[in-house]
Design a protein around this motif. Sequence first.
Motif, short mmCIF file in Angstrom:
data_model
loop_
_atom_site.label_atom_id
_atom_site.label_comp_id
_atom_site.label_asym_id
_atom_site.label_seq_id
_atom_site.Cartn_x
_atom_site.Cartn_y
_atom_site.Cartn_z
N GLY A 11 0.84 -1.19 0.00
CA GLY A 11 0.00 0.00 0.00
C GLY A 11 0.87 1.24 0.00
O GLY A 11 1.91 1.28 0.66
N VAL A 12 0.46 2.24 -0.77
CA VAL A 12 1.17 3.52 -0.79
C VAL A 12 0.13 4.63 -0.73
O VAL A 12 -0.77 4.69 -1.56
CB VAL A 12 2.03 3.70 -2.07
N VAL A 13 0.25 5.51 0.27
CA VAL A 13 -0.64 6.67 0.33
C VAL A 13 -0.04 7.75 -0.57
O VAL A 13 1.14 8.05 -0.47
CB VAL A 13 -0.90 7.18 1.77
N SER A 14 -0.87 8.28 -1.48
CA SER A 14 -0.29 9.16 -2.49
C SER A 14 -1.17 10.37 -2.78
O SER A 14 -2.32 10.44 -2.36
CB SER A 14 -0.04 8.38 -3.78
N GLU A 15 -0.59 11.28 -3.54
CA GLU A 15 -1.28 12.51 -3.95
C GLU A 15 -1.92 12.35 -5.31
O GLU A 15 -2.44 13.32 -5.87
CB GLU A 15 -0.29 13.68 -3.94
N GLY A 16 -1.90 11.17 -5.89
CA GLY A 16 -2.50 10.91 -7.19
C GLY A 16 -2.68 9.43 -7.41
O GLY A 16 -2.46 8.63 -6.51
#
Length: 118
Positions: A4-9
Motif C-alpha cells: 500500500g502507498v498513500v499518495s497525492e495521485g
Amino acid sequence: MNIGVVSEGKSLDSQVSEKFEKCVCLLIVNMNDLSITAINNDESSGENLTNEILKYDCEAVILGNIDKRAFDILADACVTRYYGVGHSVKKALELMKKGSLKLIKNHDGTNDCSGHHH
C-alpha cells in the motif's frame, strides 16, 4: 505481494502523501507486475484506509505521518510501515526493495519503539 502507498495521485509518478489520513488516494501495488488498484480517500478517518490495506493483504505500506490509532491497527496486523515522503510512488517502491526506506517504528516517527509492536 501487495504494497500500500498513500499518495497525492493515482499513478506511480504521484508523490507519497505527507499525511496518511489526508492523502488523495491509497494505491495498492502488486509488486509482481506493478499493477495498481487506486482507492479514493474520503478523509473521514485513517481507519478506512487501514481497512483497505488489510483487505488487500498488504505486506507493507509506504506513507508519511500517521495517527496513533491507524498506526496501532497496522502494527498489530504486522504490516511493515515505511517513510516515503519526498519520493514518487515508483521511487519509494524501488527504495523499499533495496532496503533504503526508513522504517516507521511508532506513530510519532521517532526511532523509539514503545509498545509490543515494531
